[in-house]
Design a protein around this motif. Structure first.
Motif, PDB file in Angstrom:
ATOM      1  N   LYS A  91       0.841  -1.200   0.000  1.00 26.69           N
ATOM      2  CA  LYS A  91       0.000   0.000   0.000  1.00 26.69           C
ATOM      3  C   LYS A  91       0.873   1.246   0.000  1.00 26.69           C
ATOM      4  O   LYS A  91       2.100   1.175   0.130  1.00 26.69           O
ATOM      5  CB  LYS A  91      -0.941  -0.003   1.197  1.00 26.69           C
ATOM      6  N   GLU A  92       0.250   2.364  -0.166  1.00 25.01           N
ATOM      7  CA  GLU A  92       0.972   3.624  -0.240  1.00 25.01           C
ATOM      8  C   GLU A  92       1.837   3.828   0.997  1.00 25.01           C
ATOM      9  O   GLU A  92       1.372   3.652   2.131  1.00 25.01           O
ATOM     10  CB  GLU A  92      -0.013   4.785  -0.385  1.00 25.01           C
ATOM     11  N   GLY A  93       3.099   4.162   0.756  1.00 30.91           N
ATOM     12  CA  GLY A  93       4.027   4.389   1.864  1.00 30.91           C
ATOM     13  C   GLY A  93       4.898   3.194   2.196  1.00 30.91           C
ATOM     14  O   GLY A  93       5.954   3.354   2.816  1.00 30.91           O
ATOM     15  N   ASP A  94       4.481   1.998   1.816  1.00 30.01           N
ATOM     16  CA  ASP A  94       5.313   0.812   2.038  1.00 30.01           C
ATOM     17  C   ASP A  94       6.580   0.908   1.188  1.00 30.01           C
ATOM     18  O   ASP A  94       6.576   1.481   0.093  1.00 30.01           O
ATOM     19  CB  ASP A  94       4.564  -0.465   1.659  1.00 30.01           C
ATOM     20  N   GLU A  95       7.672   0.325   1.678  1.00 33.28           N
ATOM     21  CA  GLU A  95       8.933   0.382   0.953  1.00 33.28           C
ATOM     22  C   GLU A  95       9.471  -1.009   0.651  1.00 33.28           C
ATOM     23  O   GLU A  95       9.341  -1.926   1.463  1.00 33.28           O
ATOM     24  CB  GLU A  95       9.975   1.175   1.755  1.00 33.28           C
ATOM     25  N   ILE A  96      10.051  -1.126  -0.528  1.00 39.74           N
ATOM     26  CA  ILE A  96      10.745  -2.335  -0.956  1.00 39.74           C
ATOM     27  C   ILE A  96      12.222  -2.003  -1.000  1.00 39.74           C
ATOM     28  O   ILE A  96      12.633  -1.080  -1.712  1.00 39.74           O
ATOM     29  CB  ILE A  96      10.280  -2.812  -2.352  1.00 39.74           C
ATOM     30  N   LEU A  97      13.031  -2.697  -0.218  1.00 41.35           N
ATOM     31  CA  LEU A  97      14.467  -2.429  -0.187  1.00 41.35           C
ATOM     32  C   LEU A  97      15.170  -3.357  -1.157  1.00 41.35           C
ATOM     33  O   LEU A  97      15.094  -4.582  -1.037  1.00 41.35           O
ATOM     34  CB  LEU A  97      15.012  -2.625   1.230  1.00 41.35           C
ATOM     35  N   THR A  98      15.873  -2.765  -2.127  1.00 44.18           N
ATOM     36  CA  THR A  98      16.604  -3.534  -3.121  1.00 44.18           C
ATOM     37  C   THR A  98      17.941  -2.837  -3.369  1.00 44.18           C
ATOM     38  O   THR A  98      18.376  -2.016  -2.547  1.00 44.18           O
ATOM     39  CB  THR A  98      15.754  -3.693  -4.400  1.00 44.18           C
ATOM     40  N   LYS A 120       6.990   2.369  -2.488  1.00 38.83           N
ATOM     41  CA  LYS A 120       8.237   2.994  -2.933  1.00 38.83           C
ATOM     42  C   LYS A 120       9.340   1.942  -3.011  1.00 38.83           C
ATOM     43  O   LYS A 120       9.547   1.182  -2.065  1.00 38.83           O
ATOM     44  CB  LYS A 120       8.640   4.100  -1.968  1.00 38.83           C
ATOM     45  N   CYS A 121      10.051   1.940  -4.138  1.00 43.68           N
ATOM     46  CA  CYS A 121      11.178   1.019  -4.311  1.00 43.68           C
ATOM     47  C   CYS A 121      12.466   1.769  -3.983  1.00 43.68           C
ATOM     48  O   CYS A 121      12.814   2.753  -4.651  1.00 43.68           O
ATOM     49  CB  CYS A 121      11.213   0.479  -5.743  1.00 43.68           C
ATOM     50  N   VAL A 122      13.153   1.320  -2.949  1.00 43.79           N
ATOM     51  CA  VAL A 122      14.394   1.958  -2.505  1.00 43.79           C
ATOM     52  C   VAL A 122      15.568   1.174  -3.076  1.00 43.79           C
ATOM     53  O   VAL A 122      15.867   0.071  -2.618  1.00 43.79           O
ATOM     54  CB  VAL A 122      14.477   2.013  -0.962  1.00 43.79           C
ATOM     55  N   ARG A 123      16.201   1.738  -4.105  1.00 42.33           N
ATOM     56  CA  ARG A 123      17.339   1.068  -4.750  1.00 42.33           C
ATOM     57  C   ARG A 123      18.624   1.525  -4.059  1.00 42.33           C
ATOM     58  O   ARG A 123      19.254   2.500  -4.445  1.00 42.33           O
ATOM     59  CB  ARG A 123      17.356   1.361  -6.240  1.00 42.33           C
ATOM     60  N   GLN A 124      18.997   0.779  -3.050  1.00 40.16           N
ATOM     61  CA  GLN A 124      20.136   1.163  -2.232  1.00 40.16           C
ATOM     62  C   GLN A 124      21.440   1.038  -3.021  1.00 40.16           C
ATOM     63  O   GLN A 124      21.673   0.025  -3.686  1.00 40.16           O
ATOM     64  CB  GLN A 124      20.191   0.282  -0.976  1.00 40.16           C
ATOM     65  N   ASN A 125      22.270   2.046  -2.951  1.00 39.84           N
ATOM     66  CA  ASN A 125      23.546   2.024  -3.663  1.00 39.84           C
ATOM     67  C   ASN A 125      24.529   1.071  -3.001  1.00 39.84           C
ATOM     68  O   ASN A 125      24.824   1.194  -1.811  1.00 39.84           O
ATOM     69  CB  ASN A 125      24.147   3.432  -3.704  1.00 39.84           C
TER      70      ASN A 125
END
Length: 384
Positions: A91-98, A120-125
């Motif tokens: 749902k809105e506001g949830d994050e996927i850490l990748t 939100k997809c968080v593409r961690q560097n």
């Protein structure tokens, strides 16, 4: 081993990682199933395929370390991940850490579903060069927040060809109560895989890459806890089945009506081929070639290794940073003039020339690439 494959002998093939390559005995088995299907389509699809599929799954289950009741075949890992994502209640506001090392099709898949859900997809560097496993873990988990719900990561990245510490990531994610989805497209037949020990929630791997199966053979493992929550990507006869099995999970996902599953059914032949040809030894020989040659290619192309030269981070692939203003033109030149099949990847981390080897390759192939790159440097401005 080169004579065992159907590859064009006029081409120096250094790109096993993209779509694999199928040996002749396995391809003949593939065609045998296709002929049997066409000889009697009704009996094959309605009766025989169930028996053949059960055998194929039992073989694969032992090979990848899980129960045959906990996975089903898919054409590729992209289909597998799409199946999972359509059932996640994000749902809105949830994050996927990748990470910023994921496969392009997966980045696009997450973009699509995040746009639909508001997640939100968080593409961690994960910075290059890699220094240690601890560095990867520290950089990855610095992207975690209280909004993180899902972890998505490749066990072996595509463009950068790096082995990531997914066991440690799965262990910590489990402690934090996060869902883990592992993209193992490059893993089966490449490095050791035991899904039970890894203990992810979802795992997908391709058989048509390093396991040498015909194109269009992959799998999706789903932990029992989640099996009732995963809807079929295509609703067909397995839904409200007239002859249900003991597993609604398998009914929903395995019986899709008219389709050619011959590539899946070759799995016993695939595993027999690997075992009868001492594939672990051949894989080790390929890794040795990669480790011995990687730094030499980096020196030739005025670049530095992107990771320690170690089996901890490198399998049968390596990616060499290169400087070029025309990556597509370079790739085309390598193929059409020099008959070398090798990918050139343009990413947000730079441009990479990726070498991937299998048992049909030798040092001679790498020497051909080396002499070609020297000629290109001397005669063109494609390599800066």
């Amino acid at each position: 081993m080169k004579s065992q494959f159907l590859l064009n002998p006029q081409i120096t093939f250094l790109n096993h990682g993209s779509f694999g390559a199928c040996p002749k005995p396995i391809f003949e088995e593939y065609q045998r199933f296709q002929l049997e299907l066409e000889n009697e389509p009704v009996q094959f699809i309605q009766k025989k395929s169930t028996v053949y599929l059960k055998e194929a799954k039992e073989f694969l289950a032992k090979y990848i370390g899980c129960s045959s009741d906990d996975f089903f075949f898919t054409p590729n890992p992209t289909v597998a991940v799409n199946t999972v994502l359509r059932s996640l209640e994000l749902k809105e506001g949830d994050e996927i850490l990748t990470t910023n090392h994921e496969y392009g099709a997966m980045d696009r898949t997450w973009n699509f579903f995040c746009e639909k859900s508001g997640a939100k997809c968080v593409r961690q560097n994960i910075s290059l060069p890699i220094v240690s496993k601890e560095q990867i873990l520290e950089e990855f988990w610095s992207g975690y927040t209280q909004k993180t719900k899902v972890i998505f990561i490749s066990q072996i990245s595509s463009a950068t060809a790096l082995i990531f510490p997914v066991k440690e990531i799965c262990d910590k994610a489990r402690e934090l109560g996060l869902i883990t989805i592992i993209d193992g497209a490059h893993v089966p037949g490449h490095i050791e895989l035991n899904i039970q020990e890894l203990n992810p929630d979802f795992y997908t791997g391709a058989l048509h890459k390093w396991m040498l199966a015909p194109k269009g053979s992959s799998f999706l493992y789903v932990k029992k806890l989640f099996q009732k929550n995963i809807d079929p990507l295509v609703v067909s006869w397995g839904y409200e089945s007239e002859t249900p099995s003991e597993s609604q999970f398998l009914d929903y996902h395995e019986y899709q009506g008219t389709r050619d599953i011959s590539a899946f059914l070759c799995t016993p032949k695939v595993i027999d081929f690997l075992e009868n040809n001492n594939w672990k030894e051949k894989s080790a020989q390929c890794r040795k070639l990669i480790l011995e040659n990687y730094e030499k290619f980096c020196d030739l192309l005025n670049s530095k290794p992107i990771c320690p030269i170690s089996a901890e981070f490198m399998g049968q692939m390596c990616s060499i940073p290169i400087q070029t203003d025309s990556p597509s033109e370079l790739k085309e030149l390598l193929f059409y003039k020099y008959r070398i099949e090798i990918p050139v990847f343009k990413t947000d981390k730079g441009i990479f020339l990726r070498i991937s080897l299998n048992a049909y390759n030798s040092q001679k192939d790498l020497d051909i690439l080396r002499s070609t790159l020297i000629e290109i440097k001397l005669t063109t401005d494609l390599l800066l």
